[in-house]
Motif scaffolding. Structure first.
Motif, PDB file in Angstrom:
ATOM      1  N   LEU A 272      -5.532   0.085  -4.537  1.00  0.00           N
ATOM      2  CA  LEU A 272      -5.558   0.623  -3.175  1.00  0.00           C
ATOM      3  C   LEU A 272      -6.963   0.598  -2.581  1.00  0.00           C
ATOM      4  O   LEU A 272      -7.132   0.398  -1.377  1.00  0.00           O
ATOM      5  CB  LEU A 272      -4.990   2.042  -3.146  1.00  0.00           C
ATOM      6  CG  LEU A 272      -3.473   2.095  -3.124  1.00  0.00           C
ATOM      7  CD1 LEU A 272      -2.979   3.496  -3.454  1.00  0.00           C
ATOM      8  CD2 LEU A 272      -2.934   1.641  -1.786  1.00  0.00           C
TER       9      LEU A 272
ATOM     10  N   ASN B 109      -6.660  11.322  -4.020  1.00  0.00           N
ATOM     11  CA  ASN B 109      -5.524  10.440  -3.741  1.00  0.00           C
ATOM     12  C   ASN B 109      -4.647  10.990  -2.620  1.00  0.00           C
ATOM     13  O   ASN B 109      -4.187  10.245  -1.758  1.00  0.00           O
ATOM     14  CB  ASN B 109      -4.684  10.212  -5.002  1.00  0.00           C
ATOM     15  CG  ASN B 109      -5.275   9.154  -5.900  1.00  0.00           C
ATOM     16  OD1 ASN B 109      -5.883   8.198  -5.441  1.00  0.00           O
ATOM     17  ND2 ASN B 109      -5.088   9.320  -7.204  1.00  0.00           N
TER      18      ASN B 109
ATOM     19  N   ASP C 202       0.815  -1.207   0.000  1.00  0.00           N
ATOM     20  CA  ASP C 202       0.000   0.000   0.000  1.00  0.00           C
ATOM     21  C   ASP C 202       0.856   1.269   0.000  1.00  0.00           C
ATOM     22  O   ASP C 202       0.480   2.275  -0.587  1.00  0.00           O
ATOM     23  CB  ASP C 202      -1.011   0.008   1.142  1.00  0.00           C
ATOM     24  CG  ASP C 202      -0.373  -0.048   2.516  1.00  0.00           C
ATOM     25  OD1 ASP C 202       0.774  -0.504   2.632  1.00  0.00           O
ATOM     26  OD2 ASP C 202      -1.050   0.354   3.483  1.00  0.00           O
TER      27      ASP C 202
ATOM     28  N   GLY D 228       0.711   3.879  -2.893  1.00  0.00           N
ATOM     29  CA  GLY D 228       0.429   5.256  -2.496  1.00  0.00           C
ATOM     30  C   GLY D 228       1.348   6.240  -3.196  1.00  0.00           C
ATOM     31  O   GLY D 228       0.912   7.285  -3.686  1.00  0.00           O
TER      32      GLY D 228
ATOM     33  N   PHE E 109      -9.866   6.442  -2.670  1.00  0.00           N
ATOM     34  CA  PHE E 109      -9.125   5.790  -3.762  1.00  0.00           C
ATOM     35  C   PHE E 109     -10.077   5.340  -4.871  1.00  0.00           C
ATOM     36  O   PHE E 109      -9.767   5.483  -6.056  1.00  0.00           O
ATOM     37  CB  PHE E 109      -8.320   4.593  -3.242  1.00  0.00           C
ATOM     38  CG  PHE E 109      -7.097   4.963  -2.455  1.00  0.00           C
ATOM     39  CD1 PHE E 109      -6.167   5.864  -2.961  1.00  0.00           C
ATOM     40  CD2 PHE E 109      -6.865   4.396  -1.208  1.00  0.00           C
ATOM     41  CE1 PHE E 109      -5.027   6.198  -2.234  1.00  0.00           C
ATOM     42  CE2 PHE E 109      -5.731   4.719  -0.477  1.00  0.00           C
ATOM     43  CZ  PHE E 109      -4.807   5.631  -0.984  1.00  0.00           C
TER      44      PHE E 109
ATOM     45  N   THR F  72      -6.820  -1.353   0.996  1.00  0.00           N
ATOM     46  CA  THR F  72      -6.876  -0.457   2.143  1.00  0.00           C
ATOM     47  C   THR F  72      -8.001  -0.879   3.080  1.00  0.00           C
ATOM     48  O   THR F  72      -9.120  -1.126   2.636  1.00  0.00           O
ATOM     49  CB  THR F  72      -7.084   0.998   1.670  1.00  0.00           C
ATOM     50  OG1 THR F  72      -6.011   1.342   0.799  1.00  0.00           O
ATOM     51  CG2 THR F  72      -7.129   1.966   2.832  1.00  0.00           C
TER      52      THR F  72
ATOM     53  N   VAL G   6       0.240   6.391  -6.909  1.00  0.00           N
ATOM     54  CA  VAL G   6      -0.955   7.198  -7.216  1.00  0.00           C
ATOM     55  C   VAL G   6      -0.662   8.681  -7.065  1.00  0.00           C
ATOM     56  O   VAL G   6      -1.204   9.496  -7.812  1.00  0.00           O
ATOM     57  CB  VAL G   6      -2.215   6.800  -6.406  1.00  0.00           C
ATOM     58  CG1 VAL G   6      -2.657   5.406  -6.704  1.00  0.00           C
ATOM     59  CG2 VAL G   6      -2.064   7.045  -4.937  1.00  0.00           C
TER      60      VAL G   6
ATOM     61  N   ALA H 288      -4.835   3.197  -8.058  1.00  0.00           N
ATOM     62  CA  ALA H 288      -5.894   3.683  -7.153  1.00  0.00           C
ATOM     63  C   ALA H 288      -6.945   2.598  -6.928  1.00  0.00           C
ATOM     64  O   ALA H 288      -7.434   2.419  -5.809  1.00  0.00           O
ATOM     65  CB  ALA H 288      -6.526   4.952  -7.721  1.00  0.00           C
TER      66      ALA H 288
END
Length: 153
Positions: free
Chosen positions: A70, A146, A4, A8, A83, A74, A11, A67
Motif C-alpha cells: 500500500l 493503518n 488498494d 486496505g 502505511f 497509494t 491491513v 502495508a
C-alpha cells in the motif's frame, strides 16, 4: 474491486488481529501467568504457546507485506507515509518476537520437569513481559497508522 481497497481490508484485519491478540495476552494472560507458582507457569506456558508459533508470524508478516504494498500503490503522501510507518512498526513486532520472546519460549519449552527446575534456572516472566509489552505497543501503533491511512485513502 480496487487492489488498494482489498489491501486496505487486509491491513486492517491483520493489524487488528495482531494488536488484539497481543493486547489480550498483556491484559489477561500475563497477570494469570504471574499469579501461578513457577512449575504451574511452565506447564501453562507450554500449553498456551502451541498454536501461536505457526499462526502469528504469518499474520504479522502478511500484514507487513500488505502495508508495504500500500505504501507503494497509494498516491496520497500522508497515507503512503502511514502505511510505510505501519510496515516498519510491524517489522518491529516481528523482530521483538523472533529475537526476544521466541528464545525465552524455547527455554521454557525445554524444561522437562517443571516440578524440578535446575538451580541455575531463572524465572523468565519479567523479561518476557517487558518484551511483550514493547511488541504490543508497536502493534497498537501499527493498527492506528493503518486505520488512519485507510480512512484517508
Amino acid at each position: 474491486m480496487r487492489v488498494d481497497a482489498v489491501l486496505g481490508v487486509a491491513v486492517l484485519l491483520g493489524s487488528g488481529v495482531t494488536a488484539g491478540v497481543l493486547f489480550a495476552v498483556a491484559l489477561s494472560v500475563l497477570p494469570a501467568l504471574f499469579a501461578m507458582p513457577t512449575a504451574t507457569y511452565v506447564y501453562a506456558h507450554k500449553l498456551l504457546g502451541r498454536n501461536w508459533d505457526p499462526t502469528m508470524p504469518a499474520v504479522v508478516l502478511s500484514t507487513t507485506a500488505s502495508a508495504t504494498a500500500l505504501a507503494f500503490v497509494t498516491d496520497e503522501p500522508a497515507p503512503r507515509a502511514l502505511f510505510a510507518a505501519a510496515a516498519v512498526l510491524l517489522l518491529g513486532v516481528s523482530a521483538v518476537s523472533h529475537l526476544a520472546n521466541v528464545p525465552i519460549n524455547r527455554r521454557v519449552k525445554a524444561v522437562t520437569d517443571p516440578a524440578s527446575l535446575p538451580p541455575e534456572w531463572t524465572d523468565p516472566r519479567p523479561l518476557w513481559r517487558r518484551w511483550h509489552l514493547l511488541r504490543t505497543g508497536l502493534a497498537l501503533a501499527a493498527l492506528a497508522a493503518n486505520a488512519v491511512a485507510v480512512a484517508g485513502v
